[in-house]
Motif scaffolding. Structure first.
Motif, short mmCIF file in Angstrom:
data_model
loop_
_atom_site.label_atom_id
_atom_site.label_comp_id
_atom_site.label_asym_id
_atom_site.label_seq_id
_atom_site.Cartn_x
_atom_site.Cartn_y
_atom_site.Cartn_z
N THR A 59 0.85 -1.28 -0.06
CA THR A 59 -0.21 0.03 0.09
C THR A 59 1.08 1.15 -0.01
N THR A 60 0.16 2.55 -0.01
CA THR A 60 0.99 3.55 0.03
C THR A 60 1.76 3.78 1.44
N THR A 61 1.44 3.14 2.55
CA THR A 61 1.90 3.38 3.66
C THR A 61 2.55 1.93 4.43
N SER A 62 2.43 0.84 3.71
CA SER A 62 2.87 -0.33 4.16
C SER A 62 3.17 -1.41 3.29
N THR A 114 5.44 -0.57 8.32
CA THR A 114 4.70 0.47 8.35
C THR A 114 5.23 1.75 8.42
N GLY A 115 4.50 3.07 8.26
CA GLY A 115 5.06 4.15 8.52
C GLY A 115 5.80 4.83 7.06
N LEU A 116 5.10 4.04 5.99
CA LEU A 116 5.82 4.58 4.66
C LEU A 116 5.09 5.62 3.83
N THR A 117 5.79 6.26 3.09
CA THR A 117 5.12 7.43 1.97
C THR A 117 4.96 7.12 0.64
N ALA A 118 3.85 7.43 0.18
CA ALA A 118 3.60 6.95 -1.28
C ALA A 118 4.61 7.28 -2.35
N THR A 120 7.74 6.58 -2.84
CA THR A 120 9.11 6.62 -2.23
C THR A 120 9.45 5.32 -2.28
N THR A 145 7.00 2.31 -3.02
CA THR A 145 5.65 2.40 -2.68
C THR A 145 4.65 2.79 -4.07
N PRO A 148 0.15 7.56 -5.03
CA PRO A 148 -1.35 8.00 -4.60
C PRO A 148 -2.31 7.74 -5.53
#
Length: 496
Positions: A59-62, A114-118, A120, A145, A148
């Motif tokens: 996902t965009t964050t994990s 977790t805690g990832l950014t789209a 990136t 990742t 968005p």
């Protein structure tokens, strides 16, 4: 028939497939090399590592990072943005799960990062609880990742179907499946942000032994996690998939974790109890359907599957016995009121005005004699069409086929040439909607073709994946065979 690809080319392809294991790309950047060390089948890796790390549920964050070892511990992942790969640590809350590969006890580990950014790029390494770096002297792998949902940046993804077989050139002796190794090597170099697998990761069934490891070989052993197969792209390209008729055990859910994507879209990634349909046995099957949006496109991964041995009194209708599993699937998933069908209709309605792609196992249209068109999906196709779906990608039939759009029809692809034994196309004739189809018969040692395609002169031309590039409303589908050759490249303008 004389084979176009010489034996010397075969040897070079085999050497390339093996050597690709020994060079990884950090994210989408520069190729890196390493010095062989402790692990015989993945030189440089620690001897405890039995499955190289692989990515799923992106996902965009994990993202989910999974691997296997000879010892049991709480696995951990150290990760961060490029230049600071150990900035964060995620550790499993449980010990590795015992699995049996062949006669060997191993331990499957999985950690959610977790805690990832789209959009990136990150890098990571995997460790035991005692701090052993399981990648040893291997270079640090990276992944990027997803973009968005509202991004307009061009991106590429790959589509792969019907993989995981130790048969090579029609002979199943447990030796290297050269065509599958080359397909996966091509995927590793494709620049894809992620891979969508359209079902049936392993053949003839699904077990931890068939998925295998870095060490063991043999008939129906290590046809997926062998060092020349998913080891190559899996460390840095997430795989998103759905179940197929050869994947109807809980092993599929254990190996491929897509819980975050399913939960975010209100879908399902779990074992589901099904009652009897048309005299079938009540049974629990892995059930997988979900959706996500990236780069302005809505992706639908649907469950069109049923177990081959549980068809009850289904006849397959006019299609015959080959379609009995289609008929059971239609009763389980595609009647008004069925959980999956109602979820699909609601999600299509909730996402108007964006391009949409659908991926599922049983094919809308296929000119395979043994795995023909699924006419029981006619109503589903109309629902997809009414819901604004632009392209459909299917598997199941072990060949390549592109079908044209028209009244009541969506342009669709059959991509079943990922590694399982390929089949002929058009044995019972080529349909009018079949614009380009290719297949191969090992019994006759010759190729077959439909539509505008030339007859293949080698089975390596039929094994393939699809490289799909999205650039705004322009979508280019570039089928790429195991030799790295593109064919039947098409560009579509999709829903604005």
């Amino acid at each position: 028939m004389t084979r176009r690809v010489s034996s010397e080319h075969r040897r070079l392809s085999l050497r390339h497939a093996r050597s690709a294991v020994f060079a990884l790309v950090l994210g989408a950047g520069t190729a890196l090399s390493f010095t062989p060390a402790a692990h015989a089948d993945l030189p440089g890796a620690d001897a405890q590592l039995t499955r190289a790390p692989y990515l799923s549920d992106s996902t965009t964050t994990s993202v989910q990072v999974s691997w296997a070892t000879t010892t049991q511990s709480r696995g951990s992942v150290r990760y961060g943005p490029l230049g600071n790969c150990a900035a964060n640590t995620a550790t499993s809350s449980t010990l590795g799960s015992p699995i049996t590969v062949g006669s060997t006890r191993e331990y499957a580990n999985s950690v959610t990062v977790t805690g990832l950014t789209a959009s990136t790029t990150y890098c990571y390494r995997v460790y035991t609880a005692s701090g052993t770096d399981l990648l040893g002297t291997l270079p640090t792998p990276g992944f990027t990742t997803p973009d968005p949902a509202d991004s307009t940046t061009s991106f590429t993804f790959d589509v792969l179907g019907d993989t995981g077989e130790t048969t090579n050139s029609g002979v199943d002796d447990g030796s290297l499946n050269v065509n599958q190794a080359n397909v996966m090597s091509q995927i590793a170099a494709s620049g894809a942000r992620f891979v969508v697998q359209t079902g049936d990761n392993t053949h003839p069934g699904t077990s931890q032994t068939q998925y295998g490891d870095l060490d063991q070989t043999g008939v129906d052993i290590s046809s997926w996690f062998g060092p020349s197969y998913w080891t190559q792209p899996g460390m840095r390209i997430p795989l998103l998939g759905t179940v197929g008729n050869h994947s109807m055990t809980s092993t599929y859910l254990q190996v491929w974790k897509q819980s975050a994507l399913a939960a975010a879209s209100g879908g399902v990634w779990a074992s589901v109890d099904y009652p009897s349909y048309l005299g079938s046995n009540p049974i629990s099957y892995p059930t997988t359907y979900y959706a996500f949006t990236t780069g302005g496109v809505r992706f639908y991964l649907l469950d069109t599957a049923w177990g081959n041995s549980n068809t009850g009194a289904a006849t397959g209708g006019s299609c015959g016995s080959h379609c009995a599993i289609y008929e059971q699937d239609a009763h389980a998933h595609w009647q008004d009121g069925s959980a999956e069908y109602e979820w699909l209709k609601a999600d299509l309605t909730a996402h108007p005005g964006v391009p949409k792609f659908a991926f599922f196992h049983f094919p809308l249209r296929s000119d395979s004699a043994s795995e023909p068109s699924d006419t029981f999906l006619t109503g589903v196709e109309q629902t997809l069409l009414d819901g604004g779906v632009d392209l459909v990608f299917n598997g199941h039939s072990h060949l390549y086929q592109r079908n044209t759009a028209g009244a009541g029809r969506i342009a669709s692809y059959v991509t079943g040439g990922g590694g399982a034994d390929v089949h002929s196309v058009g044995e019972n004739g080529c349909s009018a909607t079949d614009a380009y189809g290719i297949g191969w018969s090992y019994g006759r040692n010759r190729g077959s073709a439909c539509g505008a395609a030339s007859v293949p002169t080698d089975d390596a031309q039929v094994y393939h994946f699809l490289k799909v590039t999205v650039n705004g409303t322009s979508v280019t589908v570039a089928p790429t065979n195991s030799l790295g050759q593109t064919f039947d490249v098409q560009t579509y303008t999709v829903t604005p």
